[in-house]
Scaffold this motif. Sequence first.
Motif, PDB file in Angstrom:
ATOM      1  N   LYS A   5     -24.631 -62.486 -52.993  1.00  0.00           N
ATOM      2  CA  LYS A   5     -23.679 -61.405 -53.261  1.00  0.00           C
ATOM      3  C   LYS A   5     -22.318 -61.684 -52.628  1.00  0.00           C
ATOM      4  O   LYS A   5     -21.291 -61.225 -53.113  1.00  0.00           O
ATOM      5  CB  LYS A   5     -24.224 -60.081 -52.728  1.00  0.00           C
ATOM      6  CG  LYS A   5     -25.382 -59.547 -53.507  1.00  0.00           C
ATOM      7  CD  LYS A   5     -25.833 -58.206 -52.963  1.00  0.00           C
ATOM      8  CE  LYS A   5     -27.012 -57.664 -53.738  1.00  0.00           C
ATOM      9  NZ  LYS A   5     -27.472 -56.383 -53.193  1.00  0.00           N
ATOM     10  N   ASN A   6     -22.308 -62.413 -51.534  1.00  0.00           N
ATOM     11  CA  ASN A   6     -21.066 -62.648 -50.808  1.00  0.00           C
ATOM     12  C   ASN A   6     -20.512 -64.063 -51.002  1.00  0.00           C
ATOM     13  O   ASN A   6     -19.690 -64.518 -50.222  1.00  0.00           O
ATOM     14  CB  ASN A   6     -21.301 -62.399 -49.315  1.00  0.00           C
ATOM     15  CG  ASN A   6     -21.713 -60.971 -49.065  1.00  0.00           C
ATOM     16  OD1 ASN A   6     -21.143 -60.051 -49.628  1.00  0.00           O
ATOM     17  ND2 ASN A   6     -22.709 -60.790 -48.218  1.00  0.00           N
ATOM     18  N   MET A   7     -20.986 -64.773 -52.020  1.00  0.00           N
ATOM     19  CA  MET A   7     -20.569 -66.160 -52.228  1.00  0.00           C
ATOM     20  C   MET A   7     -19.064 -66.262 -52.480  1.00  0.00           C
ATOM     21  O   MET A   7     -18.419 -67.199 -52.022  1.00  0.00           O
ATOM     22  CB  MET A   7     -21.346 -66.769 -53.394  1.00  0.00           C
ATOM     23  CG  MET A   7     -21.172 -68.266 -53.494  1.00  0.00           C
ATOM     24  SD  MET A   7     -21.654 -69.163 -52.007  1.00  0.00           S
ATOM     25  CE  MET A   7     -23.402 -69.011 -52.091  1.00  0.00           C
ATOM     26  N   GLU A   8     -18.484 -65.324 -53.204  1.00  0.00           N
ATOM     27  CA  GLU A   8     -17.046 -65.370 -53.466  1.00  0.00           C
ATOM     28  C   GLU A   8     -16.254 -65.221 -52.165  1.00  0.00           C
ATOM     29  O   GLU A   8     -15.287 -65.956 -51.936  1.00  0.00           O
ATOM     30  CB  GLU A   8     -16.641 -64.270 -54.446  1.00  0.00           C
ATOM     31  CG  GLU A   8     -15.166 -64.325 -54.809  1.00  0.00           C
ATOM     32  CD  GLU A   8     -14.766 -63.237 -55.795  1.00  0.00           C
ATOM     33  OE1 GLU A   8     -13.580 -63.208 -56.154  1.00  0.00           O
ATOM     34  OE2 GLU A   8     -15.626 -62.426 -56.188  1.00  0.00           O
ATOM     35  N   ALA A   9     -16.672 -64.321 -51.306  1.00  0.00           N
ATOM     36  CA  ALA A   9     -15.979 -64.130 -50.035  1.00  0.00           C
ATOM     37  C   ALA A   9     -16.121 -65.357 -49.145  1.00  0.00           C
ATOM     38  O   ALA A   9     -15.156 -65.758 -48.473  1.00  0.00           O
ATOM     39  CB  ALA A   9     -16.529 -62.898 -49.327  1.00  0.00           C
ATOM     40  N   PHE A  11     -16.505 -68.436 -50.211  1.00  0.00           N
ATOM     41  CA  PHE A  11     -15.662 -69.468 -50.807  1.00  0.00           C
ATOM     42  C   PHE A  11     -14.198 -69.240 -50.474  1.00  0.00           C
ATOM     43  O   PHE A  11     -13.481 -70.180 -50.104  1.00  0.00           O
ATOM     44  CB  PHE A  11     -15.865 -69.494 -52.324  1.00  0.00           C
ATOM     45  CG  PHE A  11     -14.955 -70.450 -53.026  1.00  0.00           C
ATOM     46  CD1 PHE A  11     -15.190 -71.811 -52.975  1.00  0.00           C
ATOM     47  CD2 PHE A  11     -13.846 -69.993 -53.728  1.00  0.00           C
ATOM     48  CE1 PHE A  11     -14.346 -72.691 -53.612  1.00  0.00           C
ATOM     49  CE2 PHE A  11     -12.998 -70.867 -54.365  1.00  0.00           C
ATOM     50  CZ  PHE A  11     -13.250 -72.231 -54.314  1.00  0.00           C
ATOM     51  N   VAL A  12     -13.739 -68.019 -50.570  1.00  0.00           N
ATOM     52  CA  VAL A  12     -12.338 -67.708 -50.273  1.00  0.00           C
ATOM     53  C   VAL A  12     -12.041 -67.961 -48.797  1.00  0.00           C
ATOM     54  O   VAL A  12     -10.992 -68.506 -48.448  1.00  0.00           O
ATOM     55  CB  VAL A  12     -12.000 -66.255 -50.687  1.00  0.00           C
ATOM     56  CG1 VAL A  12     -10.633 -65.848 -50.182  1.00  0.00           C
ATOM     57  CG2 VAL A  12     -12.085 -66.110 -52.198  1.00  0.00           C
TER      58      VAL A  12
END
Length: 67
Positions: A5-9, A11-12
Motif C-alpha cells: 500500500k505504501n510502495m509509492e511513498a 519510491f518517492v
Amino acid sequence: MNIAKNMEAIFVAALVVVSATSFATASAPAPRIHAPAAVQSGADANMTVVTVSAKRLSAAEKAELKG
C-alpha cells in the motif's frame, strides 16, 4: 504496515534521497589520483620475468594426453 500500500511513498522517498545526494556531490571536485613517478616512467627494474623454454607437443602427443 503494508508495504504494497505504501510502495509509492517508499519510491518517492528513495527518489528524494537519491536526488539530494546527487545534488550535494555534484559541486564537489572530482578526486585526482596520480600514480607514483616510478610507475609512470616505465617498467620496474625489480619486475619478475618468467621465461618458458619447452617444445610444443605434436598432434600425436596431444591426442595421447586427451585419452
